[in-house]
Motif scaffolding. Structure first.
Motif, mmCIF file in Angstrom:
data_model
loop_
_atom_site.group_PDB
_atom_site.id
_atom_site.type_symbol
_atom_site.label_atom_id
_atom_site.label_comp_id
_atom_site.label_asym_id
_atom_site.label_seq_id
_atom_site.Cartn_x
_atom_site.Cartn_y
_atom_site.Cartn_z
ATOM 1 N N GLU A 1 0.833 -1.207 0.000
ATOM 2 C CA GLU A 1 0.000 0.000 0.000
ATOM 3 C C GLU A 1 0.865 1.253 0.000
ATOM 4 O OE1 GLU A 1 -3.618 2.086 2.555
ATOM 5 O OE2 GLU A 1 -2.648 0.290 3.315
ATOM 6 N N VAL A 2 1.822 1.302 0.892
ATOM 7 C CA VAL A 2 2.753 2.423 0.946
ATOM 8 C C VAL A 2 4.147 1.827 0.904
ATOM 9 C CG1 VAL A 2 3.584 4.395 2.253
ATOM 10 C CG2 VAL A 2 1.152 3.810 2.307
ATOM 11 N N CYS A 3 4.849 2.091 -0.185
ATOM 12 C CA CYS A 3 6.150 1.452 -0.327
ATOM 13 C C CYS A 3 7.241 2.339 0.208
ATOM 14 C CB CYS A 3 6.404 1.061 -1.783
ATOM 15 S SG CYS A 3 7.760 -0.101 -1.983
ATOM 16 N N GLN B 1 11.108 0.398 -4.029
ATOM 17 C CA GLN B 1 9.885 0.512 -4.819
ATOM 18 C C GLN B 1 10.124 0.047 -6.248
ATOM 19 O OE1 GLN B 1 6.942 3.808 -4.444
ATOM 20 N NE2 GLN B 1 7.577 4.333 -6.501
ATOM 21 N N LYS B 2 11.260 0.410 -6.807
ATOM 22 C CA LYS B 2 11.593 -0.025 -8.172
ATOM 23 C C LYS B 2 11.720 -1.547 -8.232
ATOM 24 C CE LYS B 2 14.846 0.672 -11.986
ATOM 25 N NZ LYS B 2 14.913 -0.786 -12.295
ATOM 26 N N ARG C 1 0.509 5.148 -6.881
ATOM 27 C CA ARG C 1 1.166 3.902 -7.260
ATOM 28 C C ARG C 1 0.987 3.635 -8.751
ATOM 29 N NH1 ARG C 1 3.111 0.577 -3.541
ATOM 30 N NH2 ARG C 1 4.661 0.394 -5.176
ATOM 31 N N ALA C 2 -0.180 3.980 -9.290
ATOM 32 C CA ALA C 2 -0.403 3.812 -10.730
ATOM 33 C C ALA C 2 0.573 4.672 -11.529
ATOM 34 C CB ALA C 2 -1.847 4.170 -11.079
ATOM 35 N N ARG C 3 0.758 5.922 -11.103
ATOM 36 C CA ARG C 3 1.707 6.800 -11.801
ATOM 37 C C ARG C 3 3.111 6.215 -11.779
ATOM 38 N NH1 ARG C 3 -1.825 11.188 -10.187
ATOM 39 N NH2 ARG C 3 -1.128 11.043 -8.023
ATOM 40 N N ALA C 4 3.526 5.699 -10.624
ATOM 41 C CA ALA C 4 4.876 5.139 -10.504
ATOM 42 C C ALA C 4 5.058 3.942 -11.426
ATOM 43 C CB ALA C 4 5.148 4.752 -9.049
ATOM 44 N N PHE C 5 4.043 3.101 -11.523
ATOM 45 C CA PHE C 5 4.151 1.923 -12.385
ATOM 46 C C PHE C 5 4.250 2.310 -13.853
ATOM 47 C CE2 PHE C 5 3.645 -0.903 -8.959
ATOM 48 C CZ PHE C 5 3.832 -2.193 -9.428
#
Length: 452
Positions: free
Chosen positions: A201-203, A209-210, A236-240
């Motif tokens: 949920e919160v990395c 995270q990568k 999280r969607a943006r990061a992915f």
């Protein structure tokens, strides 16, 4: 009782995510504004019943512990031994919380001593109304649960004849319950789940995270899936989608289905290079969201909203409006019958009997579990960084209505076939039923074409 001009004063608690990484922009502040607008809208109804309701809000920081503490402060059960009770006057109940993982402890907090009704505007974990709080129904919500949303995903897949998917979900109460239920109903619909993966949920720090993202994306790539369901929060969607490892999973033939991160501005970034990636890679995403329908009630809500704000209301704000409306209507009904609105039995009785046809998100009416008796999710398609309406899904009829055709990666109108590209070793072929590599039957051989 303190009586002012023959009107008895009551309080309504509001739990909103003002801070915390999972909050949708200014959603928390906007929900408070919408709740106050709802109380204003029913001011005459309340006045006729001889009551007035004051809204008192607290930040949950999208944190279960913070949310529970705020609840106990509302109910007068926090730090009272030291004389620090800060409970508002004659509390009716609480609107909130937003996140399912916060709402669970909040719900228990509303049952310490006196019972206070709790109405959530954003918590969708199915168990909140089916099992978490037992047989005593004190929790309600103005948004449908995940078990009612998931058939809408199946309807979308069937509409486009997509028969194999992956599921990636955020590892918390909301994401895990949604994914488990979705797995079950996809199996019943004969839609194959090629792979399932979860994310925290919160990395962590950037490197961790990568590593987490790369592991998940590698799992999805190995599955060969072209249709990928992603259950997460916007950040999280943006990061992915910004990850370099995402590149092989976007492009012609790929479709991403979004749940939980379908919000205005999800493809925006202060970094121009990242925003360019997001615009390109998210193009053609199809999502489901709690989008209010174009109805009389929603138009009435918008008229009030634009009188208080120049910005469009974000997700969940209309749901918060309806939650506060429900309290105003029910408390007024109790008072008009000579009862005490702080009597939870009387108030809950009026809440479950409530049937307001013109709520902001539709009819305000709860079933015996506390879920909306009828709710409509919206389908949306991401185009040029913005969401376009595709249609809706009714939870009461489990019927989808598609008003427009989606576009896909690069703006293409051609619907991808969704057939996974599974690389099979020599002597194996891809099963047309399971989309898995299976051994060729005795006396046969694998040629260069896949058996479909």
């Amino acid at each position: 009782f303190t009586v002012v001009d023959c009107v008895t004063q009551y309080s309504l608690g509001a739990l909103v995510p003002i801070t915390g990484g999972a909050a949708f922009g200014n959603m928390g502040q906007e929900c408070v504004v919408s709740m106050q607008l709802a109380l204003n809208a029913y001011s005459q109804v309340m006045n006729d019943a001889g009551i007035n309701i004051t809204l008192v809000s607290k930040d949950t920081a999208t944190d279960p512990i913070v949310g529970l503490r705020a609840t106990l402060e509302f109910t007068g059960n926090y730090d009272c031994a030291n004389g620090n009770c800060t409970a508002p006057t004659r509390l009716l109940g609480i609107v909130g919380a937003w996140a399912s993982g916060v709402t669970l402890p909040v719900g228990y907090g509303t049952r310490v001593g006196h019972i206070y009704p709790l109405i959530s505007y954003g918590s969708t974990a199915t168990s909140l109304t089916t099992s978490d709080f037992g047989d005593q129904k004190t929790f309600l919500r103005t948004i449908a649960n995940d078990a009612e949303q998931n058939p809408g995903i199946v309807a979308l897949l069937k509409e486009h004849n997509w028969k194999a998917v992956t599921i990636t979900f955020i590892q918390n109460k909301y994401g895990a319950e949604l994914a488990n239920n979705l797995n079950d109903i996809l199996r019943e619909a004969n839609i194959v789940v090629l792979a399932t993966a979860s994310i925290d949920e919160v990395c962590c720090d950037e490197a961790a995270q990568k590593a987490e993202q790369d592991a998940v994306l590698d799992t999805l790539k190995k599955s060969g899936s072209k249709i990928n369901i992603f259950v997460a929060y916007p950040e999280r969607a943006r990061a992915f989608f910004a990850s370099d490892n995402m590149a092989p999973l976007v492009g012609e033939g790929f479709v991403w289905l979004g749940i939980g991160w379908v919000e205005t501005g999800v493809a925006n970034s202060t970094d121009s290079a990242i925003q360019a990636k997001l615009y390109e890679r998210m193009e053609g995403t199809i999502g489901m969201w709690p989008k209010a329908q174009n109805s009389t009630g929603y138009q009435n809500f918008l008229n009030r909203w634009y009188g208080a704000s120049n910005d469009d209301p974000v997700l969940y704000v209309p749901n918060a409006y309806d939650a506060a409306s429900a309290f105003a209507i029910a408390a007024s009904a109790v008072a008009s019958k000579g009862g005490d609105p702080t009597n939870s039995t009387a108030l809950l009785g009026e809440l479950f009997a409530l049937d307001e046809p013109n709520g902001a998100v539709g009819r305000i009416h709860f079933d015996t579990n506390g879920d909306p008796a009828d709710y409509r999710f919206g389908y949306a398609n991401l185009r040029n960084g913005g969401w376009s309406n595709l249609g809706s899904f009714s939870t009461s009829t489990e019927a989808a209505a598609f008003d427009a055709a989606p576009t896909f990666y690069g703006g293409s109108a051609i619907v991808p076939d969704g057939i996974p590209a599974v690389p099979c070793e020599v002597g194996h072929y891809e099963s047309p039923l399971t989309f898995k590599c299976v051994l060729c039957p005795a006396g046969t051989y694998a040629n260069t074409s896949k058996v479909r």
